[in-house]
Scaffold this active site. Structure first.
Site, PDB file in Angstrom:
ATOM      1  N   SER A 148      11.414   8.082 -23.229  1.00 16.60           N
ATOM      2  CA  SER A 148      10.039   7.886 -22.765  1.00 16.60           C
ATOM      3  C   SER A 148       9.629   9.090 -21.920  1.00 16.60           C
ATOM      4  O   SER A 148      10.473   9.768 -21.333  1.00 16.60           O
ATOM      5  CB  SER A 148       9.962   6.622 -21.908  1.00 16.60           C
ATOM      6  OG  SER A 148       8.764   6.549 -21.171  1.00 16.60           O
ATOM      7  N   TYR A 161      13.022   1.446 -14.779  1.00 15.73           N
ATOM      8  CA  TYR A 161      12.749   1.818 -16.166  1.00 15.73           C
ATOM      9  C   TYR A 161      12.790   3.331 -16.344  1.00 15.73           C
ATOM     10  O   TYR A 161      13.441   3.849 -17.262  1.00 15.73           O
ATOM     11  CB  TYR A 161      11.385   1.276 -16.590  1.00 15.73           C
ATOM     12  CG  TYR A 161      11.000   1.608 -18.005  1.00 15.73           C
ATOM     13  CD1 TYR A 161      11.480   0.858 -19.073  1.00 15.73           C
ATOM     14  CD2 TYR A 161      10.143   2.668 -18.286  1.00 15.73           C
ATOM     15  CE1 TYR A 161      11.119   1.155 -20.380  1.00 15.73           C
ATOM     16  CE2 TYR A 161       9.775   2.978 -19.578  1.00 15.73           C
ATOM     17  CZ  TYR A 161      10.266   2.220 -20.629  1.00 15.73           C
ATOM     18  OH  TYR A 161       9.921   2.527 -21.921  1.00 15.73           O
TER      19      TYR A 161
END
Length: 254
Positions: A148, A161
């Site tokens: 990501s 995350y």
């Protein structure tokens, strides 16, 4: 959806395939000619996706899979081999997110994020490489780790995350280096923000609009933005590409 059958003859296992980009990846890979094995914990959704792929003329198998559990990961590969033969393509996509400032984040939530997002990716990739080598397919093997842009961009409220995705990116480079002489190829696909179940309704809120306003193009990624790169990284065409990070974010991280 135009296809070129660039993945014909391949068997691709995709984790986290019950929704979001994982489900889209499954449809794309199947349309490109691969037999696709879709894994996740929500089996009812997987079965609906499998049925849709088969009705469209593709080949698909749904398997219950908890990527954080080694036995579950081994069983998924066993089922894939029994149905379609050895897996030579892997998309380690499964991931979860727990929102909240670091001072409010529980140890249990932090550990769960890393169990799924990092240990799960490691187990999926490691078993894929082992099976490819055992089948004599390591040189043509392809493993894509879904990271990501949050691995590089600091965004308050998603500390666990973001840290887990940074670990995924570095894990991909390490695996690529370890397996450079034998295969399989390992690359990181690093998407920007896209409308998905993981993001929820955040980008419909005032805070989400404020975040988008800071991006150069002030918009989310289109749902098809990752398709071409995914197919390339799983295909024979990416023979000379390993250990690379491919950021596709419509300039969001600029």
């Amino acid at each position: 959806m135009s296809t070129t059958q660039r993945l014909a003859g391949r068997t691709v296992l995709i984790t986290g395939a019950s929704s979001g980009i994982g489900a889209r990846f499954a449809r794309i890979v199947a349309a490109e000619g691969a037999a696709v094995v879709i894994g996740a914990r929500r089996v009812d959704r997987l079965e609906a996706l499998r049925d849709a792929i088969v009705e469209a003329g593709g080949k698909a198998l749904a398997v219950a899979l908890d990527v954080a559990d080694e036995a579950s990961t081994l069983a998924a590969y066993d089922a894939a081999e029994a149905a379609f033969g050895p897996v030579d393509g892997v998309v380690a996509n499964a991931g979860i997110q727990v929102e909240g400032l670091a001072t409010d984040l529980s140890v249990e939530d932090f550990d769960q994020v890393f169990a799924v997002n990092v240990r799960g990716v490691f187990l999926t990739a490691r078993e894929g490489a082992r099976r490819m080598r055992a089948a004599g397919l390591a040189e043509r093997g392809r493993i894509v780790l879904v990271s990501s842009i949050t691995a590089k961009v600091v965004t308050p409220g998603v500390t666990a995350y973001s840290a887990s995705k940074a670990a995924v990116s570095h894990l991909g480079r390490h695996l690529a280096r370890e397996w450079a002489r034998t295969g399989p190829n390992v690359n990181n696909l690093c998407p920007g923000y896209i409308r998905s179940e993981l993001a929820g309704d955040w980008f419909d809120t005032e805070g989400g609009h404020k975040q988008m306003s800071k991006w150069p193009r002030r918009r989310l990624l289109d749902e098809d933005a990752l398709d071409t790169m995914l197919v390339y990284l799983l295909s024979d065409e990416s023979k000379g590409v390993t250990g690379a990070d491919f950021t596709i974010d419509d300039g969001q991280s600029l």
